[in-house]
Design a protein around this motif. Sequence first.
Motif, short mmCIF file in Angstrom:
data_model
loop_
_atom_site.label_atom_id
_atom_site.label_comp_id
_atom_site.label_asym_id
_atom_site.label_seq_id
_atom_site.Cartn_x
_atom_site.Cartn_y
_atom_site.Cartn_z
N THR A 109 -8.93 -35.28 -25.94
CA THR A 109 -7.91 -34.41 -25.34
C THR A 109 -6.50 -34.91 -25.62
N TYR A 110 -6.38 -36.14 -26.10
CA TYR A 110 -5.09 -36.66 -26.53
C TYR A 110 -4.63 -35.97 -27.82
N HIS A 111 -5.54 -35.34 -28.53
CA HIS A 111 -5.24 -34.61 -29.77
C HIS A 111 -4.93 -33.14 -29.52
N VAL A 113 -2.67 -30.18 -27.44
CA VAL A 113 -1.45 -29.83 -26.71
C VAL A 113 -1.60 -28.39 -26.24
N THR A 137 0.22 -34.19 -24.03
CA THR A 137 -1.12 -33.78 -24.42
C THR A 137 -1.93 -33.37 -23.20
N LEU A 143 2.56 -37.38 -27.58
CA LEU A 143 2.59 -37.47 -29.04
C LEU A 143 4.01 -37.19 -29.48
N ASP A 156 1.27 -41.77 -32.15
CA ASP A 156 0.66 -41.90 -30.83
C ASP A 156 1.40 -42.96 -30.01
#
Length: 186
Positions: A109-111, A113, A137, A143, A156
Amino acid sequence: MTHRFNTRMATIALAAAMAAAAVPAMAQVMVGGAPMLASKDIIDNAVNSKDHTTLVAAVKAAGLVETLKGTGPFTVFAPTNAAFAALPAGTVDTLLKPENKPTLTKVLTYHVVAGKYDAAALSKMIADGKGMASFKTVAGGTLTAKASGSSIMVSDEKGGMASVTIADVYQSNGVIHIVDKVLLPN
């Protein structure tokens, strides 16, 4: 009669020219040997890409399939199999274990937006931000995007840097940008 015929022919010619100009904008993007269809959602396209089998397996293991099939819109910075393979040995296998689902979910989920940011929108935000644009994110981290020549780079929170190798892979529920590194949250 001739005037009406000429006007009609000019109208038809203009319509044909406009239709021809629209074709490149709607051209299919190929990712991992498969056409990415704007009528399909993020998951339905990703499962067809030979370059994203690790990402798809990770999304399934994290239980994020239904989320990424949702209405969104989402902007996804999608790492390739090679990006996952570049992680330290054993990292992917460890992340895919059921007991590591919370960590895997955070990395994936960090990838993502919330919102639809194609390359033009990213470039405008970078220009408006005097060379940088930051995004929250879905995982809650940040990011940062910046331009590098004609490319967009995404960094990152740990200082890792990924290049967008294929931009603007439009989906029914957002847009995907293919990246060459796995981005890691703090």
